[in-house]
Design a protein around this motif. Structure first.
Motif, mmCIF file in Angstrom:
data_model
loop_
_atom_site.group_PDB
_atom_site.id
_atom_site.type_symbol
_atom_site.label_atom_id
_atom_site.label_comp_id
_atom_site.label_asym_id
_atom_site.label_seq_id
_atom_site.Cartn_x
_atom_site.Cartn_y
_atom_site.Cartn_z
ATOM 1 N N ASN A 146 129.386 10.424 -16.307
ATOM 2 C CA ASN A 146 129.314 10.479 -14.848
ATOM 3 C C ASN A 146 128.306 9.479 -14.298
ATOM 4 O O ASN A 146 127.381 9.052 -15.003
ATOM 5 C CB ASN A 146 128.892 11.887 -14.398
ATOM 6 C CG ASN A 146 129.931 12.924 -14.759
ATOM 7 O OD1 ASN A 146 131.092 12.783 -14.427
ATOM 8 N ND2 ASN A 146 129.509 13.965 -15.456
ATOM 9 N N ALA A 147 128.472 9.129 -13.028
ATOM 10 C CA ALA A 147 127.497 8.249 -12.371
ATOM 11 C C ALA A 147 126.109 8.858 -12.421
ATOM 12 O O ALA A 147 125.111 8.144 -12.608
ATOM 13 C CB ALA A 147 127.927 7.998 -10.919
ATOM 14 N N THR A 148 126.009 10.188 -12.296
ATOM 15 C CA THR A 148 124.695 10.856 -12.368
ATOM 16 C C THR A 148 124.061 10.669 -13.732
ATOM 17 O O THR A 148 122.854 10.510 -13.848
ATOM 18 C CB THR A 148 124.830 12.356 -12.060
ATOM 19 O OG1 THR A 148 125.475 12.508 -10.794
ATOM 20 C CG2 THR A 148 123.478 13.041 -12.008
ATOM 21 N N ASP A 149 124.875 10.695 -14.786
ATOM 22 C CA ASP A 149 124.351 10.459 -16.140
ATOM 23 C C ASP A 149 123.714 9.077 -16.227
ATOM 24 O O ASP A 149 122.614 8.907 -16.764
ATOM 25 C CB ASP A 149 125.470 10.563 -17.178
ATOM 26 C CG ASP A 149 126.138 11.923 -17.194
ATOM 27 O OD1 ASP A 149 125.479 12.910 -16.848
ATOM 28 O OD2 ASP A 149 127.332 11.985 -17.547
ATOM 29 N N ILE A 158 115.225 -1.052 -11.089
ATOM 30 C CA ILE A 158 115.613 -2.419 -11.476
ATOM 31 C C ILE A 158 116.525 -3.053 -10.427
ATOM 32 O O ILE A 158 117.067 -4.132 -10.631
ATOM 33 C CB ILE A 158 116.280 -2.456 -12.874
ATOM 34 C CG1 ILE A 158 117.543 -1.587 -12.921
ATOM 35 C CG2 ILE A 158 115.298 -2.021 -13.948
ATOM 36 C CD1 ILE A 158 118.318 -1.693 -14.215
ATOM 37 N N GLY A 159 116.697 -2.360 -9.294
ATOM 38 C CA GLY A 159 117.343 -2.982 -8.140
ATOM 39 C C GLY A 159 118.852 -2.906 -8.089
ATOM 40 O O GLY A 159 119.487 -3.750 -7.455
ATOM 41 N N VAL A 160 119.445 -1.907 -8.749
ATOM 42 C CA VAL A 160 120.901 -1.741 -8.671
ATOM 43 C C VAL A 160 121.243 -0.268 -8.431
ATOM 44 O O VAL A 160 120.380 0.606 -8.499
ATOM 45 C CB VAL A 160 121.611 -2.252 -9.953
ATOM 46 C CG1 VAL A 160 121.414 -3.741 -10.123
ATOM 47 C CG2 VAL A 160 121.130 -1.490 -11.184
ATOM 48 N N GLU A 161 122.518 -0.013 -8.171
ATOM 49 C CA GLU A 161 123.006 1.345 -7.936
ATOM 50 C C GLU A 161 124.255 1.560 -8.774
ATOM 51 O O GLU A 161 124.839 0.612 -9.291
ATOM 52 C CB GLU A 161 123.367 1.541 -6.452
ATOM 53 C CG GLU A 161 122.279 1.153 -5.478
ATOM 54 C CD GLU A 161 122.826 0.944 -4.066
ATOM 55 O OE1 GLU A 161 123.645 1.787 -3.623
ATOM 56 O OE2 GLU A 161 122.467 -0.055 -3.435
ATOM 57 N N VAL A 162 124.683 2.816 -8.889
ATOM 58 C CA VAL A 162 125.939 3.115 -9.576
ATOM 59 C C VAL A 162 126.745 4.099 -8.737
ATOM 60 O O VAL A 162 126.195 5.027 -8.145
ATOM 61 C CB VAL A 162 125.704 3.666 -11.003
ATOM 62 C CG1 VAL A 162 124.939 4.983 -10.991
ATOM 63 C CG2 VAL A 162 127.024 3.817 -11.752
#
Length: 495
Positions: A453-456, A308-312
């Motif tokens: 977490n960001a990975t979650d 969807i074009g975003v990152e965390v």
């Protein structure tokens, strides 16, 4: 025989205050009701002449529960027991405990006084060790391993790597070593914190567990603080039955409110519901209801953040590492430093009177940690036990501050695009989606602790970009009138 377990439980309560190294060793002694339930999970067809391992045996509550079942159900008249316990106070009681069974069956016992990690890794490395023989490997293991982080530079970490085990906590190290010490089709029952089910740090442990064992049964306690109430344990625990080298079939998942097991109930699930196909992170989901999950109800929710074009990313400013740069209130040369407490619903309260600082002084070393002001969805990394929700999201808008750059503290996850802000519709759409009741329920299936977490967030599934933007525009137009019920209804309507 029940009297034996009751007397051992009284001894557990008596010895608890005497443990001088409890925090250092990560010790939590097992209540007899939990021990008895754990022993009941072993397949009775595999119980004759068992070779039992109890690593971190304490006063012997778990081994006693196993032996009590052996005798009371006439499953075997002999057993071999290896118990490992480093604490001298506990070990003296352990000898007494095992002695209670000597006139009830032919019991061969060995008490190992060494550090279990040292003992087990040496056994696995020694080509001439008797443990290398499949005949003398263990057929059963029952354990409540210690809970304590392993420092990356510690000897424990080095010796574990020497036998191919990479992990970050004593409990996962104990279970990993136990798996390696089992014979084919040997069974392990362990009570461990549920934190291994997700997150990047436990991925190597999950991989080892899933490659070398089959998960047969998992049990959850509905109430986080009941199973080890005498020790004030708030970590959510899971009891697991694993079988070395077995084919993975469906998994039994049971629940009870507490360690009385009075309201025990169970369901069976296909393994695809436990570890989703094509999940590279190998997250372990623990469903507790046969109702369709959120993702099953809405197949359109299948996009990743990348799609969807975003990152965390985790907030890059670790406050205790930049203490000299922190300022209670903004002043010349500073920019805003945002903490979770600054975000309340769709609003940003900054600066704010609180214990944490509101600003950070900017120099060349600090500049690389800053983001340009813009629209960002933020998610708290830690929720307190008082909070009803596991995922708590907020939104930073460029109108929140007139600074061109901002800092995000490490207690936040930040959703961005190449370290820039994202579209306002996307920021508010993600805010509403992540704050929905259904997403919170779904997240709890694979996350058993209070950390997000960001990975979650990266591993979770999301609606399409278009649907998120529709949701975001609705939030922007109605922000003053939106509560939990309205978010849940709107999400269901859009999906």
């Amino acid at each position: 025989m029940t009297q034996i377990l009751e007397s051992i439980d009284k001894e557990r309560l008596a010895v608890n205050p005497l443990l001088k190294n409890k925090s250092e060793l990560g010790q939590f002694l097992t209540p007899s009701s939990v021990a008895k339930f754990m022993a009941s999970l072993f397949d009775k067809k595999m119980m004759p002449d068992p070779k039992i391992l109890d690593a971190g045996a304490g006063i012997g509550s778990l081994t006693s529960a196993f032996l009590e079942r052996l005798v009371s159900e006439n499953l075997s008249d002999q057993a071999s027991v290896t118990v490992v316990e480093i604490d001298e106070v506990l070990r003296s009681r352990l000898t007494t405990t095992l002695g209670l069974f000597e006139d009830k069956l032919n019991l061969q016992k060995e008490i190992i006084t060494e550090d279990f990690i040292e003992w087990a890794t040496n056994a696995l490395l020694d080509e001439n060790s008797l443990l290398r023989s499949s005949i003398l490997r263990f057929s059963h293991a029952i354990l409540n391993p210690p809970y304590k982080k392993i420092a990356s530079s510690s000897r424990h970490r080095r010796v574990l790597r020497g036998v191919g085990i990479e992990t970050v906590n004593l409990y996962s190290a104990f279970v990993a070593l136990t798996i390696e010490l089992m014979e084919e089709h040997g069974q392990i029952v362990a009570i461990i914190p549920r934190s291994f089910c997700n997150g990047p740090y436990f991925r190597p442990f999950r991989q080892l567990l899933l490659e070398k064992t089959a998960i047969k049964h998992m049990h959850l306690f509905d109430s986080r603080d009941k199973a080890f109430k005498d020790d004030e344990v708030l970590q959510e625990n899971v009891i697991m039955l694993l079988e070395r080298g077995a084919s993975q079939t469906q998994v039994t998942v049971s629940t009870s409110r507490d360690d009385s097991f009075a309201d025990y109930k169970e369901n069976c699930y296909p393994f695809e519901k436990i570890v989703q196909p094509n999940d590279s992170e190998l997250f372990i989901h623990i469903p507790t209801s046969n109702e369709p999950s959120f993702i099953e109800r809405f197949p359109s929710v299948h996009y990743s953040l990348k799609e969807i074009g975003v990152e965390v990313s985790t907030g890059p400013v670790v406050d205790f590492r930049v203490k000299g740069h922190l300022r209670d209130m903004p002043e010349e040369g500073t920019v805003p430093l945002f903490y979770p407490n600054h975000f309340v619903g769709t609003s940003t309260e900054w600066p704010k009177v609180m214990k944490k600082p509101n600003a950070v002084f900017v120099d060349e070393t600090m500049k690389k940690w800053l983001y340009p002001n813009g629209y960002y969805t933020v998610v708290k990394r830690f929720s307190s036990k008082e909070e009803k929700r596991r995922i708590v999201a907020g939104v930073l808008t460029p109108e929140s501050t007139d600074y061109s750059e901002v800092g995000f503290e490490n207690g936040l996850n930040v959703i961005h695009y190449q370290k820039q802000g994202i579209l306002p519709e996307m920021a508010f759409g993600l805010y509403a989606y992540l704050n929905s009741t259904e997403v919170d329920k779904y997240f709890r299936v694979f996350n058993g602790h209070t950390q997000v977490n960001a990975t979650d967030l990266r591993t979770m599934k999301y609606p399409s970009r278009e649907k998120l933007e529709i949701l975001g525009r609705w939030v922007m137009a109605n922000s003053d009138k939106i509560g939990q019920e309205e978010i849940d209804q709107k999400l269901e309507e859009i999906l």
